[in-house]
Structure formats: C-alpha cells, structure tokens
Write a protein that holds these residues in place. Sequence first.
Motif, PDB file in Angstrom:
ATOM      1  N   THR A  56       0.841  -1.165   0.132  1.00 17.39           N
ATOM      2  CA  THR A  56       0.096   0.014  -0.013  1.00 17.39           C
ATOM      3  C   THR A  56       0.928   1.405  -0.209  1.00 17.39           C
ATOM      4  N   GLU A  57       2.000   1.198   0.739  1.00 14.21           N
ATOM      5  CA  GLU A  57       2.700   2.323   0.769  1.00 14.21           C
ATOM      6  C   GLU A  57       3.680   2.468  -0.660  1.00 14.21           C
ATOM      7  N   GLU A  58       3.721   1.567  -1.248  1.00 13.02           N
ATOM      8  CA  GLU A  58       4.671   1.495  -2.662  1.00 13.02           C
ATOM      9  C   GLU A  58       3.666   1.500  -3.679  1.00 13.02           C
ATOM     10  N   LEU A  59       2.487   1.563  -3.665  1.00 12.04           N
ATOM     11  CA  LEU A  59       1.628   1.693  -4.733  1.00 12.04           C
ATOM     12  C   LEU A  59       1.781   2.954  -5.522  1.00 12.04           C
ATOM     13  N   ASN A  60       2.210   2.724  -7.031  1.00 18.28           N
ATOM     14  CA  ASN A  60       2.567   3.950  -7.775  1.00 18.28           C
ATOM     15  C   ASN A  60       1.882   3.541  -9.125  1.00 18.28           C
ATOM     16  N   THR A  66       2.128  -0.490 -18.960  1.00 22.48           N
ATOM     17  CA  THR A  66       1.952   0.727 -20.012  1.00 22.48           C
ATOM     18  C   THR A  66       1.037   0.472 -21.232  1.00 22.48           C
ATOM     19  N   LEU A  67       1.294  -0.838 -21.858  1.00 27.09           N
ATOM     20  CA  LEU A  67       0.340  -1.130 -22.961  1.00 27.09           C
ATOM     21  C   LEU A  67      -1.144  -1.200 -22.509  1.00 27.09           C
ATOM     22  N   LEU A  68      -1.293  -1.826 -21.159  1.00 28.16           N
ATOM     23  CA  LEU A  68      -2.705  -1.988 -20.947  1.00 28.16           C
ATOM     24  C   LEU A  68      -3.244  -0.493 -20.893  1.00 28.16           C
ATOM     25  N   VAL A  69      -2.195   0.316 -20.068  1.00 23.78           N
ATOM     26  CA  VAL A  69      -2.922   1.675 -19.944  1.00 23.78           C
ATOM     27  C   VAL A  69      -3.260   2.412 -21.021  1.00 23.78           C
ATOM     28  N   ALA A  70      -2.416   2.328 -22.195  1.00 20.14           N
ATOM     29  CA  ALA A  70      -2.556   2.951 -23.516  1.00 20.14           C
ATOM     30  C   ALA A  70      -3.716   2.430 -24.206  1.00 20.14           C
ATOM     31  N   ASP A  71      -3.915   0.991 -24.218  1.00 26.47           N
ATOM     32  CA  ASP A  71      -4.810   0.395 -24.763  1.00 26.47           C
ATOM     33  C   ASP A  71      -6.456   1.066 -24.206  1.00 26.47           C
ATOM     34  N   PHE A  72      -6.549   1.234 -22.890  1.00 28.51           N
ATOM     35  CA  PHE A  72      -7.626   1.678 -21.994  1.00 28.51           C
ATOM     36  C   PHE A  72      -7.920   3.075 -22.526  1.00 28.51           C
ATOM     37  N   LEU A  73      -6.851   3.785 -22.581  1.00 24.54           N
ATOM     38  CA  LEU A  73      -7.074   5.195 -23.101  1.00 24.54           C
ATOM     39  C   LEU A  73      -7.562   5.472 -24.481  1.00 24.54           C
ATOM     40  N   LYS A  74      -7.000   4.652 -25.301  1.00 23.26           N
ATOM     41  CA  LYS A  74      -7.432   4.675 -26.585  1.00 23.26           C
ATOM     42  C   LYS A  74      -8.909   4.389 -26.646  1.00 23.26           C
ATOM     43  N   PRO A 130     -17.381   8.422  -7.680  1.00 24.93           N
ATOM     44  CA  PRO A 130     -17.413  10.014  -8.416  1.00 24.93           C
ATOM     45  C   PRO A 130     -16.068  10.478  -8.575  1.00 24.93           C
ATOM     46  N   GLU A 131     -15.046  10.349  -7.954  1.00 27.46           N
ATOM     47  CA  GLU A 131     -13.743  10.869  -8.279  1.00 27.46           C
ATOM     48  C   GLU A 131     -13.177  10.363  -9.647  1.00 27.46           C
ATOM     49  N   LEU A 132     -13.204   8.769  -9.687  1.00 26.71           N
ATOM     50  CA  LEU A 132     -12.997   8.300 -10.909  1.00 26.71           C
ATOM     51  C   LEU A 132     -13.656   8.732 -12.148  1.00 26.71           C
ATOM     52  N   GLU A 133     -14.798   9.015 -12.047  1.00 28.36           N
ATOM     53  CA  GLU A 133     -15.792   9.425 -13.039  1.00 28.36           C
ATOM     54  C   GLU A 133     -15.332  10.793 -13.558  1.00 28.36           C
ATOM     55  N   GLU A 134     -14.874  11.744 -12.379  1.00 28.44           N
ATOM     56  CA  GLU A 134     -14.326  12.849 -12.813  1.00 28.44           C
ATOM     57  C   GLU A 134     -13.006  13.043 -13.400  1.00 28.44           C
ATOM     58  N   TRP A 135     -12.188  12.104 -12.963  1.00 31.03           N
ATOM     59  CA  TRP A 135     -10.798  12.010 -13.432  1.00 31.03           C
ATOM     60  C   TRP A 135     -10.673  11.383 -15.149  1.00 31.03           C
ATOM     61  N   LEU A 136     -11.769  10.550 -15.408  1.00 31.63           N
ATOM     62  CA  LEU A 136     -11.898   9.996 -16.885  1.00 31.63           C
ATOM     63  C   LEU A 136     -12.480  11.325 -17.775  1.00 31.63           C
ATOM     64  N   LYS A 137     -12.980  12.244 -17.150  1.00 30.32           N
ATOM     65  CA  LYS A 137     -13.178  13.309 -18.086  1.00 30.32           C
ATOM     66  C   LYS A 137     -11.967  13.761 -18.843  1.00 30.32           C
ATOM     67  N   SER A 138     -10.725  13.855 -18.108  1.00 34.18           N
ATOM     68  CA  SER A 138      -9.372  14.157 -18.731  1.00 34.18           C
ATOM     69  C   SER A 138      -8.384  13.281 -18.423  1.00 34.18           C
ATOM     70  N   PRO A 139      -8.638  11.934 -18.708  1.00 36.78           N
ATOM     71  CA  PRO A 139      -7.514  10.904 -18.202  1.00 36.78           C
ATOM     72  C   PRO A 139      -6.057  11.243 -18.789  1.00 36.78           C
ATOM     73  N   SER A 140      -5.104  10.368 -18.143  1.00 42.50           N
ATOM     74  CA  SER A 140      -3.782  10.489 -18.563  1.00 42.50           C
ATOM     75  C   SER A 140      -3.021   9.160 -18.310  1.00 42.50           C
ATOM     76  N   LEU A 141      -1.878   9.093 -18.941  1.00 43.13           N
ATOM     77  CA  LEU A 141      -1.083   7.647 -18.712  1.00 43.13           C
ATOM     78  C   LEU A 141      -0.785   7.279 -17.220  1.00 43.13           C
ATOM     79  N   LEU A 142      -0.972   8.469 -16.330  1.00 40.78           N
ATOM     80  CA  LEU A 142      -0.535   8.188 -15.178  1.00 40.78           C
ATOM     81  C   LEU A 142      -1.922   7.979 -14.124  1.00 40.78           C
ATOM     82  N   LEU A 143      -2.220   6.814 -14.160  1.00 38.78           N
ATOM     83  CA  LEU A 143      -3.609   6.273 -13.282  1.00 38.78           C
ATOM     84  C   LEU A 143      -3.647   6.941 -11.791  1.00 38.78           C
TER      85      LEU A 143
END
Length: 424
Positions: A56-60, A66-74, A130-143
């Motif tokens: 939990t302390e080290e989660l980042n 990165t490929l899965l994140v890029a596929d998700f954003l696309k 709700p916070e995740l929905e707000e983030w999804l309005k302008s998402p980035s590669l850094l989850l």
Amino acid sequence: MITKIKIHGYRIYKDFVLLPNPKLNLLVGGNEAGKSSLMEAVALALTGRVGGRTATEELNPYWFNTLLVADFLKAHRAGERVALPEISIELFFDNRADLQSLCGAINSDVPTNACPGVSLKVLPNTEYAPELEEWLKSPSLLLPVEYYTLEWRSFADQQLTKRPRQLAVGIIDSRTVRSSSGVDYHLRQILSDHLEPAEKASISLAYRDVKASMSDNALKDVNKRLGILEASLQEQPMSLAMDQSSRTSWEAAVTPHVNDVPFSMSGQGEQASIKISLAMSRHAEKANIVMIEEPENHLSHTSLTTLLARIEKLAGDQQQLFITTHSTYVLNRLGLGSLILIGRSTATKITELEPTTVSYFQRLPGYDTLRMALAKKIVLVEGPSDEIIFERIFLDRYGLYPMACGIRRSEHARPRAFPLPATM
C-alpha cells in the motif's frame, strides 16, 4: 511450493504465465526482459511487501503495464465503455497438508481449479467512483492510484494482512544488499525465523527488564531534577522512562555481527553470502521459497565458487529456489536443466536435456552457454582462427561486428551453416 505464477498488468507483464520447476529455477534473460519484475511480483504476492515496505505504501502508477493503460485510454477516447486497468498476481501452490488453509477456487483458472494459493490485486476502489468519473473526463497515462485499493487474499477468499505462517520466504537481492538502517527488513525476517518462540519470548522479556533498569538507574538523577520543574498543568512530576512499546522491540535494536564487525559494515559479497546461507538453512519442515537476485555480484571467482557449493549443499527437498543471473558460470554450475529463459511476455524452458549433458557443463562451467541462450542467431566455428575470419568477412560485408547485430559465436563444435541476414 509454487506450481504456477500468473501475472496480469504488472510492470512489463501484460499477461504472463510460468510453471516453475519444483526445486531450482535459473531465470535468465536480456536487459529489460522482466527478471527483476517477476521476482518482485512473486515477493509481493507472498509477503505483501516491496523492498521491505508494505504494498500500500509503495503503490504507484508505474506498477501498471503501459500497454494496457494505453489500450484503455485509446478505447475510452473512442467512446467505448471499458473497465479501468487492474493488476493481478496469483501464486498457485501444490496440495500440501500444511497449505490447506489457503485452498480454494477463488482464482482466474478456467476450468475451476481448487488448490492452495494467494492473490494480490490492485483495482479501482468503488468508494471513489465519483472521483474516478471526474478523472475520466480528462484521463492521462498516470492512473490515479489514490482512488485504487489493494486486495491480498488466499484462494479460500480469506483476507491476508501479513505473510501466511506456512510460507517461509527468503529474499536476497545481492545487487543492493545494504540498507540505510544497516539490516534490512528481509534479513530481520530470516533471523526471526531461526529463533524458536520460547527464545523470542525470553529475549523480549530480558530486553524489557534492561529498559526498565535504565529508567531506575541511569535516568534516576535526571528524573529527580525534572520532578521539581512543575512543568505540567496539574503540577505533577515529569520524568523520563525507556519506551516499552512494540515499536522499540528487541528485533529493531539487535544487530548481527560478523567477526565482531557490524553486519552492515561487512563487504557486500559477505552480506549476500550470509543472507543466502541463512535463508536456505531454515528448518527443513517449513515450505521455504528462496529468491536470489544475481548471486555473482560483489564476489570474486573463488568466493562465487564457494557460495555456489554452499547453495548446492543447503538446497533441500522442501525448498524452491528462484535465482536470476547474468553469469554463465552460475548457470552451468547449478545446472542447465533448470534454465528458464525470460522474455517480455513468455518464459521458455530447456527440456529433455540428458543428465550427462547437464553434468558435462557443470564440469566445464566456463563454457559460454549463456551467450548462446540469449543470442538472436548463432554461428558455430571450429576455433579462434575461424572466428577471426568470420568476423572479418561479416565486418567487410555489413560494416558491423556480429555481436553488434545480436549474432554470437560458439567454438569447439562441429561447424554448421546459418544464413546471414539479408539486410542490416
């Protein structure tokens, strides 16, 4: 012992499955092939920790592939309703009696596989929808990992808060064996496993008595002087006393020494050797899993030979070893039959090697089998003269040396023709 490792979405691994050997696993691969990520993932699922700190302390965000994140954003930007990226690490164990408390069918295997195991998952926290929905309005590669949660469970769907007692784990990274505190978390765990419960209780009681005597003796005169200061609001006397809480337990105060020198001041090769020996020499009845990263680091040839002989001697039937290496000597000496070639998404074993072949290279550990295993192409030559001629012809034709193109040579074998690349 671990019978299967499944990793989804963690670092370099998009989807990865490995069926490890029951005893020795020599993990070999090029740079950035994922050897360290594999070891880290296994340690994470076994202990819930990374580098001695809780997951939990080290989660980042950089834990996520990165490929899965890029596929998700696309897909998301294309208007598709897709789930946020997740991480899953599953370790399947053999059906031993002492592991039955971890047994269940809550895993990703299809068809259903009921067996002992543990899983660690990183997934969106529904409380932050709700916070995740707000983030999804302008998402980035850094989850936004702040809105994620970490679940660590057994296959019986029981939540885990610390390493299961049945799984005694030794983790040795000889590349960075020193720690800022002198003795790292994993060494403390290894040392703790060597002590019987009665010994721990006896030491703890004696340590508490020592701290109490400090309060009664060394601090006595100081407390007399502080007692007349009337510093508290209720004019109660103030005094100093040794901390008796669990955070100041004897484990944090005791430091191992080697030949009367603190462990942290010993040579790095010595530190790695001691940690490996301690991890492997635990009680035989425990289900030990020992992970060693690059044992050749910081060791001379003679010291490495001694250490490998010790590993061979200490390896027991109840121990499973995972060793990463860049050393041909380590690979040959411990046995080519245990080689697992790690790639970005695959793991390949050498199968059906004759025992006589394995023993031959154990007697000839300097032969560069590792260079052959990692080569894209191989050219077999009869001897040094043939090698010189081949390299000159290759250089004249392509303007580069064979090694620069991933082509390796091997001597003392019957010559065999390999087609050269059409273009360079």
